[in-house]
Design a protein around this motif. Sequence first.
Motif, short mmCIF file in Angstrom:
data_model
loop_
_atom_site.label_atom_id
_atom_site.label_comp_id
_atom_site.label_asym_id
_atom_site.label_seq_id
_atom_site.Cartn_x
_atom_site.Cartn_y
_atom_site.Cartn_z
N PRO A 1 10.02 6.08 4.50
CA PRO A 1 8.62 5.74 4.20
C PRO A 1 8.02 4.93 5.34
O PRO A 1 8.75 4.25 6.07
CB PRO A 1 8.73 4.89 2.92
CG PRO A 1 10.08 4.28 3.00
CD PRO A 1 10.97 5.27 3.72
N PRO A 2 6.71 4.98 5.52
CA PRO A 2 6.09 4.16 6.57
C PRO A 2 6.16 2.68 6.21
O PRO A 2 6.12 2.31 5.03
CB PRO A 2 4.64 4.66 6.60
CG PRO A 2 4.40 5.24 5.24
CD PRO A 2 5.72 5.80 4.80
N LEU A 3 6.25 1.84 7.22
CA LEU A 3 6.35 0.40 7.00
C LEU A 3 5.12 -0.12 6.26
O LEU A 3 5.23 -1.01 5.40
CB LEU A 3 6.52 -0.31 8.35
CG LEU A 3 6.78 -1.81 8.30
CD1 LEU A 3 8.01 -2.14 7.48
CD2 LEU A 3 6.94 -2.35 9.72
N LYS A 4 3.96 0.43 6.58
CA LYS A 4 2.73 -0.01 5.89
C LYS A 4 2.83 0.17 4.38
O LYS A 4 2.34 -0.65 3.61
CB LYS A 4 1.52 0.77 6.42
CG LYS A 4 1.03 0.34 7.78
CD LYS A 4 -0.21 1.13 8.18
CE LYS A 4 -0.74 0.71 9.55
NZ LYS A 4 -1.95 1.48 9.94
N ARG A 5 3.45 1.26 3.96
CA ARG A 5 3.59 1.55 2.53
C ARG A 5 4.53 0.55 1.87
O ARG A 5 4.27 0.07 0.75
CB ARG A 5 4.10 2.98 2.34
CG ARG A 5 4.22 3.43 0.89
CD ARG A 5 4.73 4.87 0.81
NE ARG A 5 3.80 5.79 1.44
CZ ARG A 5 4.12 7.02 1.85
NH1 ARG A 5 5.36 7.46 1.71
NH2 ARG A 5 3.20 7.80 2.40
N GLN A 6 5.63 0.22 2.55
CA GLN A 6 6.58 -0.75 1.99
C GLN A 6 5.95 -2.14 1.89
O GLN A 6 6.20 -2.88 0.93
CB GLN A 6 7.84 -0.80 2.87
CG GLN A 6 8.60 0.51 2.98
CD GLN A 6 9.32 0.91 1.70
OE1 GLN A 6 8.69 1.21 0.69
NE2 GLN A 6 10.64 0.96 1.75
N ILE A 7 5.11 -2.46 2.85
CA ILE A 7 4.40 -3.75 2.81
C ILE A 7 3.41 -3.77 1.65
O ILE A 7 3.29 -4.76 0.92
CB ILE A 7 3.71 -4.02 4.15
CG1 ILE A 7 4.76 -4.34 5.22
CG2 ILE A 7 2.70 -5.17 4.04
CD1 ILE A 7 4.22 -4.39 6.64
N ALA A 8 2.70 -2.66 1.47
CA ALA A 8 1.76 -2.56 0.34
C ALA A 8 2.49 -2.68 -0.98
O ALA A 8 1.99 -3.30 -1.93
CB ALA A 8 0.99 -1.24 0.42
N TYR B 1 4.78 11.11 7.99
CA TYR B 1 5.44 10.65 6.78
C TYR B 1 4.97 11.48 5.58
O TYR B 1 3.89 12.08 5.61
CB TYR B 1 5.12 9.17 6.53
CG TYR B 1 5.57 8.25 7.63
CD1 TYR B 1 6.89 7.85 7.74
CD2 TYR B 1 4.67 7.79 8.59
CE1 TYR B 1 7.31 7.00 8.76
CE2 TYR B 1 5.07 6.94 9.62
CZ TYR B 1 6.40 6.56 9.69
OH TYR B 1 6.81 5.73 10.69
N ASN B 2 5.78 11.49 4.54
CA ASN B 2 5.43 12.25 3.35
C ASN B 2 4.38 11.51 2.52
O ASN B 2 4.61 10.37 2.11
CB ASN B 2 6.69 12.48 2.49
CG ASN B 2 6.50 13.59 1.48
OD1 ASN B 2 5.39 13.90 1.08
ND2 ASN B 2 7.59 14.20 1.07
N PRO B 3 3.23 12.14 2.25
CA PRO B 3 2.20 11.46 1.45
C PRO B 3 2.54 11.45 -0.04
O PRO B 3 1.87 10.77 -0.82
CB PRO B 3 0.94 12.30 1.71
CG PRO B 3 1.47 13.67 2.00
CD PRO B 3 2.77 13.46 2.72
N TYR B 4 3.56 12.20 -0.44
CA TYR B 4 3.97 12.25 -1.84
C TYR B 4 5.23 11.41 -2.02
O TYR B 4 6.23 11.62 -1.32
CB TYR B 4 4.22 13.70 -2.28
CG TYR B 4 3.05 14.60 -1.99
CD1 TYR B 4 1.85 14.44 -2.66
CD2 TYR B 4 3.14 15.60 -1.02
CE1 TYR B 4 0.75 15.25 -2.39
CE2 TYR B 4 2.05 16.41 -0.73
CZ TYR B 4 0.86 16.22 -1.42
OH TYR B 4 -0.21 17.02 -1.13
N PHE B 5 5.18 10.47 -2.96
CA PHE B 5 6.31 9.55 -3.11
C PHE B 5 6.31 8.89 -4.48
O PHE B 5 5.34 9.00 -5.24
CB PHE B 5 6.25 8.46 -2.02
CG PHE B 5 5.00 7.61 -2.07
CD1 PHE B 5 4.95 6.43 -2.80
CD2 PHE B 5 3.86 7.99 -1.38
CE1 PHE B 5 3.81 5.65 -2.85
CE2 PHE B 5 2.70 7.22 -1.42
CZ PHE B 5 2.67 6.05 -2.16
N LYS B 6 7.39 8.21 -4.76
CA LYS B 6 7.57 7.47 -6.01
C LYS B 6 8.00 6.05 -5.70
O LYS B 6 8.32 5.72 -4.54
CB LYS B 6 8.61 8.18 -6.89
CG LYS B 6 8.18 9.59 -7.33
CD LYS B 6 9.30 10.30 -8.07
CE LYS B 6 8.84 11.65 -8.58
NZ LYS B 6 8.48 12.59 -7.51
N VAL B 7 8.03 5.21 -6.73
CA VAL B 7 8.49 3.83 -6.59
C VAL B 7 9.75 3.67 -7.43
O VAL B 7 9.84 4.16 -8.56
CB VAL B 7 7.42 2.83 -7.08
CG1 VAL B 7 7.99 1.41 -7.20
CG2 VAL B 7 6.23 2.83 -6.11
#
Length: 281
Positions: A102-109, A244-250
Amino acid sequence: MLALPVQADNTQIAFVVHEKLPSVEQLLQKTAERLDITAELRLLNNPPPTGWQSYAAVVLVGPQALEAWSFAESPPAVAVFVSRDAVAAVSSKLASALYLEPPLKRQIALAKSILGADRPLGVLMQDKSEWKNSGLSSLPLQQSLVTPYFVDQYENLNRALLDLLKNSHALIGTYDTELYSSTNIKNILITAYRQNKPLIGPSSAYIKAGALATTYSDIDDVAHRLSEMLLTGLKEHVWPDADYNPYFKVRYNQQVGRSLNLLLPDAESLASQLTKDEREH
């Protein structure tokens, strides 16, 4: 499921692998169903009698397939389950690629959604070049409340980690298999939890080890994005840039959340909100 026919009925795609795995077979099946095409699973050392050019495109699955692939006389090649760094080495030869991490920006968000937008966060990196490549180096540190800590500027990893934890509410993991190796991860987690600081990421594989949360893309998410990339490339002859994949889960480690006295948001709702925020920005 709505099928998206690519072109003629005889369109064939090869999924090229180092070894056959059930997960790859699932990816092939789900992608082929979405595109309404024929797809074959082939080992690297077992090309078809007519050569790889007999396929409309090949999907290189995993780093071994990417590293060993000969791009000479190759149809358009798309790489999946590969890191951004691995793709960078051969990006000019690939038609496209879907990054594993995942992109770092997403993990920070994700971290801000769990801990609060006003909490300072720390990112551990080998050196400044990684920070420049993360896409975050242009943001003012005070505005983002995210500070990088570079291991090469400290006596050792532990000194860098302690400095980060002293000034941050969480450690944001990056997809660096050397930094977050099986040898280092135990020490990183023990040190962090002694100070009641969680690790976010780097990937789903670290949740069981003791990371609090991460975003990740499963087989369905990869098939979803891969089918879009193949559809665009084969039908319009314009391949999307590697991304990066725009489709993801948490995913959470609920036990870690309880030990830190954190009330974790609903994972599905949070993934939807993060997706919405990314699309709007």
